[in-house]
Each structure stands twice: as C-alpha cells, then as structure tokens.
Design a protein around this motif. Structure first.
Motif, mmCIF file in Angstrom:
data_model
loop_
_atom_site.group_PDB
_atom_site.id
_atom_site.type_symbol
_atom_site.label_atom_id
_atom_site.label_comp_id
_atom_site.label_asym_id
_atom_site.label_seq_id
_atom_site.Cartn_x
_atom_site.Cartn_y
_atom_site.Cartn_z
ATOM 1 N N TRP A 53 0.843 -1.204 0.000
ATOM 2 C CA TRP A 53 0.000 0.000 0.000
ATOM 3 C C TRP A 53 0.873 1.248 0.000
ATOM 4 N N ARG A 54 1.875 1.272 0.883
ATOM 5 C CA ARG A 54 2.792 2.426 0.947
ATOM 6 C C ARG A 54 3.553 2.595 -0.361
ATOM 7 N N ASP A 55 4.105 1.487 -0.882
ATOM 8 C CA ASP A 55 4.899 1.581 -2.110
ATOM 9 C C ASP A 55 4.049 1.996 -3.304
ATOM 10 N N PHE A 56 2.792 1.566 -3.305
ATOM 11 C CA PHE A 56 1.888 1.977 -4.376
ATOM 12 C C PHE A 56 1.758 3.492 -4.405
ATOM 13 N N TYR A 57 1.504 4.114 -3.259
ATOM 14 C CA TYR A 57 1.338 5.571 -3.229
ATOM 15 C C TYR A 57 2.653 6.295 -3.489
ATOM 16 N N PHE A 58 3.766 5.727 -3.035
ATOM 17 C CA PHE A 58 5.058 6.341 -3.340
ATOM 18 C C PHE A 58 5.268 6.401 -4.851
ATOM 19 N N ARG A 106 -12.090 10.257 -12.162
ATOM 20 C CA ARG A 106 -11.532 9.478 -11.048
ATOM 21 C C ARG A 106 -11.092 8.097 -11.527
ATOM 22 N N LEU A 107 -9.862 7.743 -11.162
ATOM 23 C CA LEU A 107 -9.313 6.420 -11.427
ATOM 24 C C LEU A 107 -9.260 5.679 -10.100
ATOM 25 N N SER A 108 -9.968 4.559 -10.010
ATOM 26 C CA SER A 108 -10.001 3.787 -8.775
ATOM 27 C C SER A 108 -8.931 2.705 -8.821
ATOM 28 N N PRO A 109 -8.037 2.640 -7.835
ATOM 29 C CA PRO A 109 -6.934 1.671 -7.877
ATOM 30 C C PRO A 109 -7.404 0.225 -7.991
ATOM 31 N N GLN A 110 -6.878 -0.461 -8.978
ATOM 32 C CA GLN A 110 -7.094 -1.889 -9.159
ATOM 33 C C GLN A 110 -5.737 -2.579 -9.060
ATOM 34 N N HIS A 111 -5.746 -3.907 -9.021
ATOM 35 C CA HIS A 111 -4.505 -4.658 -8.892
ATOM 36 C C HIS A 111 -3.848 -4.781 -10.263
ATOM 37 N N CYS A 112 -3.384 -3.637 -10.771
ATOM 38 C CA CYS A 112 -2.709 -3.574 -12.059
ATOM 39 C C CYS A 112 -1.789 -2.359 -12.025
ATOM 40 N N ASP A 113 -1.130 -2.065 -13.124
ATOM 41 C CA ASP A 113 -0.185 -0.947 -13.168
ATOM 42 C C ASP A 113 -0.959 0.371 -13.305
ATOM 43 N N MET A 114 -1.290 0.977 -12.174
ATOM 44 C CA MET A 114 -2.099 2.191 -12.193
ATOM 45 C C MET A 114 -1.329 3.408 -12.704
ATOM 46 N N GLU A 118 -7.528 0.021 -25.828
ATOM 47 C CA GLU A 118 -6.780 -1.208 -26.110
ATOM 48 C C GLU A 118 -5.600 -1.342 -25.150
ATOM 49 N N ALA A 119 -4.946 -0.225 -24.855
ATOM 50 C CA ALA A 119 -3.836 -0.254 -23.902
ATOM 51 C C ALA A 119 -4.330 -0.614 -22.500
ATOM 52 N N LEU A 120 -5.480 -0.067 -22.121
ATOM 53 C CA LEU A 120 -6.047 -0.379 -20.805
ATOM 54 C C LEU A 120 -6.403 -1.863 -20.699
ATOM 55 N N ALA A 121 -6.905 -2.441 -21.787
ATOM 56 C CA ALA A 121 -7.258 -3.865 -21.785
ATOM 57 C C ALA A 121 -6.018 -4.729 -21.596
ATOM 58 N N THR A 122 -4.880 -4.262 -22.089
ATOM 59 C CA THR A 122 -3.621 -4.991 -21.884
ATOM 60 C C THR A 122 -3.139 -4.835 -20.444
ATOM 61 N N PRO A 162 -6.138 -7.058 -17.933
ATOM 62 C CA PRO A 162 -6.757 -8.085 -18.771
ATOM 63 C C PRO A 162 -7.802 -8.908 -18.026
ATOM 64 N N ALA A 163 -8.628 -9.589 -18.788
ATOM 65 C CA ALA A 163 -9.621 -10.551 -18.276
ATOM 66 C C ALA A 163 -10.740 -9.892 -17.465
ATOM 67 N N VAL A 164 -10.826 -8.576 -17.499
ATOM 68 C CA VAL A 164 -11.925 -7.866 -16.829
ATOM 69 C C VAL A 164 -12.641 -7.033 -17.891
#
Length: 301
Positions: A17-22, A238-246, A268-272, A275-277
């Motif tokens: 969580w900390r590293d994500f915000y950093f 607003r971009l809501s954090p998901q488990h991907c490269d935000m 298309e870039a977002l789908a990469t 993926p799978a969502v």
C-alpha cells in the motif's frame, strides 16, 4: 480535464500500500489523490503508521491530497476516527453524511458514495462548504450535465476507471464465504487484492465482493466518453486503484485527454494493462451498467 486517484478500496499489504502511493506520487500524472481506509475501519491500523510518509511524498510531488472518510460509520470508535479526520490539515472527502456535523461549514469534498442525484442536493452541499463533488457512478450523462452546469463554481468529478462501487453493508461477505464472523474475520479479504469474484449459477461474472462492500464485476472505462463529460461540465475523472499498473493507467488517460493518443488505442492499452476484466460504461449511457457502448459518445444519453 484533471485526473484524481481514488482511495485503495481493497485490503492490500501495508508495505505494498505504501509503495503503491510512493510510486503514484513519483510517476503518475494525476492531480489529486484520495488516501485513507474508507471500506472497513478494522483495516486502518495496518497502514496508519505509513500515512504521514505517504501524504508527505504526495504533497512533495505536487499532488493535492484528500483524506477519505468511511463509507459507513456505525461504531463509536468509527465516529471518533472521523472526528479526528476532520481535525487534520488536509481536505476531507466525505463518504458518509454523519461526518457533516463535525465539519460545520469547513471546506471539504464529497465522495461518490453520497447520493448526489440532483442540482438541489449539490447546491445544498456546496452551500455547506463542499468545493468538489465526485458524482455517484450510476448517473446518466443527462443528470451529470444538469448538476454540473447548475453549479459552475464547484469542481465536479466522475468515476471513470475501476470496478464500480455498488453497495456497502454492516455484514462482511468475505468472512461469511469462509465460514467466519465479522468480528473474527482474520482479515481474510487480504487474499483477494482485487476483490472476490462472484458468479451466477450459470458461471457468468456478476459482482465482486470486497469485505463489507459490493462492487461490479466489470471495470468502468469512460475514456471514450471524456469529450462528452467535459462538455457537460465535468472537470476531473476518477481512477479507482485496481490490482494492475495504475501508473500506466493514469498515463494512458492523460495521453488521450491531451490528444497524444486516440481513445480507441487508449482502451486497447487499458485492456492490456488490466486483462480478463470486461469494460463497461452503461450507466453513463442510461442503460444497464454492465453494458459497453464502444466507440460512442454519451452526448445523447
């Protein structure tokens, strides 16, 4: 059009969580960042020690920091937590109206969990000190336009990327699935950093469970609708954090908004990146929220 990074909704490891915000502070082209635990107050102690360093890092990077309140305040300790939040130096984003008395007319923001469905509600909240309002994600564009154009001095924002928050409950679905009680949940939600998928009896994706919260199975993607939203008076996405490269998600949005990339290529870039969502934008078009209107503008919604 500006970009806002919403709060992390899921139960991530405190270090992650900390590293994500950093990293978001150092690399992501976002203007405003909402931090804090808004779903389950039991998670807060795990990363509370990291909050000052995260806020300092974001502020040093030139980001505006908002402190998110709980979506559902139901316990005495939660009321005390919200009272302490109001005393902080940064702007509070209100997600539960029980926070309003403590704010007493102070400057604040309104999160997407408050039911702002018409101009009168928005005007009432603005009159009490709300400088920015993130509208509920289920609103169609016609309602977004009516509200935003009625209050041109208020910053209006729309939920534009991420699994859509649909409901909050006093019961913990995650605990129940694993045969545990809410009071003895063992923080089992940490096993699902992107939420627990829920399928229908036919095996189709239906919802996502995040502790006491219910989210959509699909991921909102309003990248192609950004011009219509800007025309309607929306000033931030607003971009809501998901488990991907935000960071890359934010860069993709920024490139499209700034005209360096087309919306279709951006999607298309977002789908990469995620993926799978499946992506969806049905709510904005006035149709079932899980639907996707590809390559369309929501101007007639």
């Amino acid at each position: 059009m500006r970009l806002t990074l919403g709060p992390v909704l899921f139960n991530w490891d405190a270090g992650a969580w900390r590293d994500f915000y950093f990293r978001m502070a150092d690399e992501a082209p976002v203007d405003t960042v909402v931090v804090g635990e808004i779903v389950c107050s039991k998670r807060l102690p795990f990363f509370l020690d990291h909050m000052p360093s995260v806020i300092d890092r974001l502020t040093a990077a030139g980001k505006t920091v908002l402190l998110g309140s709980l979506v559902l305040v139901s316990l005495p300790r939660e009321r005390r937590q919200m009272a302490d939040l109001v005393e902080a130096e940064h702007l509070v984003e209100v997600n539960d109206l029980s926070c309003m008395p403590a704010l007493a007319g102070r400057r604040h923001a309104i999160g997407p969990f408050v039911n702002v469905y018409n101009e009168a509600t928005a005007a009432f909240l603005a009159g009490r000190g709300a400088e920015r309002i993130c509208l509920p994600p289920e609103l169609p564009l016609a309602s977004v336009r009516a509200i935003a154009t009625a209050l041109p001095d208020t910053v209006f924002e729309v939920f534009a990327f991420g699994k859509v928050p649909l409901a909050i409950s006093a019961r913990c679905y995650h605990a129940r699935v694993h045969g545990l009680s809410k009071d003895n949940c063992r923080f089992i939600c940490e096993q699902d950093p992107d939420g627990l998928p829920v399928s229908t009896l036919d095996g189709d994706g239906f919802l996502t469970v995040n502790g006491v919260q219910t989210l959509s199975h699909t991921c909102a993607n309003l990248l192609g609708d950004a011009p219509a939203l800007a025309d309607a008076g929306v000033r931030s996405l607003r971009l809501s954090p998901q488990h991907c490269d935000m960071v890359e998600v934010a860069r993709t949005f920024r490139d499209v908004l700034d005209g360096r990339s087309e919306a279709e290529a951006g999607s298309e870039a977002l789908a990469t990146l995620y993926p799978a969502v499946p992506f969806a934008n049905g709510f904005l078009h006035g149709i079932p929220g899980a639907s996707r209107v590809a390559g369309a503008r929501a101007g007639g919604a």
